[in-house]
Design an enzyme around this catalytic site. Structure first.
Site, PDB file in Angstrom:
ATOM      1  N   LYS A 144       0.829  -1.205   0.000  1.00 37.17           N
ATOM      2  CA  LYS A 144       0.000   0.000   0.000  1.00 37.17           C
ATOM      3  C   LYS A 144       0.867   1.260   0.000  1.00 37.17           C
ATOM      4  O   LYS A 144       0.552   2.251  -0.677  1.00 37.17           O
ATOM      5  CB  LYS A 144      -0.937  -0.011   1.216  1.00 37.17           C
ATOM      6  CG  LYS A 144      -1.999  -1.099   1.157  1.00 37.17           C
ATOM      7  CD  LYS A 144      -2.712  -1.254   2.490  1.00 37.17           C
ATOM      8  CE  LYS A 144      -3.719  -2.394   2.479  1.00 37.17           C
ATOM      9  NZ  LYS A 144      -4.311  -2.637   3.810  1.00 37.17           N
ATOM     10  N   GLN A 189      -3.523  -0.877  10.465  1.00 41.17           N
ATOM     11  CA  GLN A 189      -3.550  -2.230   9.913  1.00 41.17           C
ATOM     12  C   GLN A 189      -4.065  -3.233  10.950  1.00 41.17           C
ATOM     13  O   GLN A 189      -3.613  -3.264  12.087  1.00 41.17           O
ATOM     14  CB  GLN A 189      -2.146  -2.635   9.447  1.00 41.17           C
ATOM     15  CG  GLN A 189      -2.082  -3.987   8.772  1.00 41.17           C
ATOM     16  CD  GLN A 189      -2.844  -4.032   7.471  1.00 41.17           C
ATOM     17  OE1 GLN A 189      -2.812  -3.092   6.684  1.00 41.17           O
ATOM     18  NE2 GLN A 189      -3.543  -5.125   7.228  1.00 41.17           N
ATOM     19  N   ASP A 235     -10.367   4.003   5.210  1.00 38.31           N
ATOM     20  CA  ASP A 235     -10.793   2.597   5.204  1.00 38.31           C
ATOM     21  C   ASP A 235     -12.318   2.489   5.169  1.00 38.31           C
ATOM     22  O   ASP A 235     -12.866   1.447   4.817  1.00 38.31           O
ATOM     23  CB  ASP A 235     -10.266   1.877   6.450  1.00 38.31           C
ATOM     24  CG  ASP A 235      -9.122   0.925   6.124  1.00 38.31           C
ATOM     25  OD1 ASP A 235      -8.955   0.585   4.938  1.00 38.31           O
ATOM     26  OD2 ASP A 235      -8.412   0.512   7.053  1.00 38.31           O
TER      27      ASP A 235
END
Length: 294
Positions: free
Chosen positions: A53, A97, A120
């Site tokens: 990412k 994460q 997200d």
């Protein structure tokens, strides 16, 4: 005739090129979109995901910051880090994460992120906006990417039966919310199946669009699929493979070979949904930066 492959890598490449153009326009106005990754602990898979990412972020011409914390980091320490990122004008998106160590409650962490930086799309504010059909928040990246895959592959969704296997907060539930909305990219009649669903094949055989996010390799076989259906395989499972050098291979939740003989279109694993998830994260981040201009 075997199903047409939906090339997630090619479509993701287009999305990322568009993101790079938008980032360039922002740069001309003195704004460089910034995405912060927070990684707690030393989970190898998480480190790989964050690395991929971060690379994509830099390739799009955006600023990236990776914060690595020890596995014994307290929840209070992590929340303090998030508070600092919330107030940092260089950071437009924050991604913590998962999974997190057991001493940290993921829901508390998600709620601490500023909804305007929640790229997200997991904060309750953004989830609520998505559910009522407002698109001024952020949609979770995997469901958003699947919607783009369908559109770019020429799949007409209005009036179709969409069956989703899996009810996670990351894929299943938001996917259902998106596909039932009153829009040209949705307007489906949606069924959500899960581990307590009785007679799963009876439901999957009604699907014009079948989205499988069960986390179980090969759970859907060809005899469970309606001829001509579009099949989206979200699963990424590491299974044993004596023929592979590593002794393992990636496999989706769909039995690809048997389903490909029945479906009209299908996503491969890898190379289907996965690349779109990262592309949509980039798209959410650049939009977060654009929103600061309003």
């Amino acid at each position: 005739m075997p199903a047409e492959l939906i090339d997630g890598r090619a479509i993701a490449k287009k999305v990322r090129a568009q993101v790079a153009e938008r980032a360039k326009k922002l740069a001309a106005r003195g704004i460089k979109p910034g995405l912060a990754f927070v990684l707690v602990g030393d989970d190898p898979a998480s480190a790989v995901y964050v690395g991929a990412k971060g690379k994509a972020t830099e390739e799009a011409g955006m600023y990236t910051l990776t914060i690595r914390l020890e596995a014994d980091t307290s929840q209070a320490e992590l929340l303090a880090r998030i508070d600092a990122l919330n107030s940092d004008p260089k950071i437009h998106g924050i991604l913590v994460q998962m999974p997190l160590p057991k001493q940290i409650d993921p829901d508390t962490v998600i709620r601490r992120i500023d909804p305007a930086k929640d790229v997200d799309g997991f904060h309750p504010v953004n989830v609520g906006k998505m559910l009522i059909g407002k698109r001024d928040g952020f949609v979770p990246c995997t469901p958003a990417g699947i919607q783009v895959l369908l559109k770019q592959s020429g799949v007409k969704t209005p009036g179709k039966n969409c069956v989703i296997i899996g009810r996670s907060n990351i894929v299943g539930k938001p996917m259902a919310a998106l596909m039932m909305q009153d829009s040209e990219d949705a307007n489906c009649t949606v069924t959500v199946c899960h581990r307590r669903t009785a007679d799963l094949p009876a439901h999957t055989r009604t699907a014009d669009i079948l989205i499988v996010a069960a986390g179980r390799p090969g759970i859907v076989t060809g005899d469970m699929v309606k001829p001509g259906a579009v099949v989206i395989d979200v699963g990424t499972n590491r299974v044993s493979d004596p023929k592979a050098k590593s002794g393992t291979k990636l496999q989706g939740d769909v039995d690809f070979e048997s389903v490909r003989e029945v479906a009209s279109k299908i996503t491969p694993v890898p190379g289907g949904v996965g690349p779109m998830t990262i592309a949509m994260l980039m798209a959410n981040t650049v939009r977060a930066a654009e929103m600061t201009l309003r």
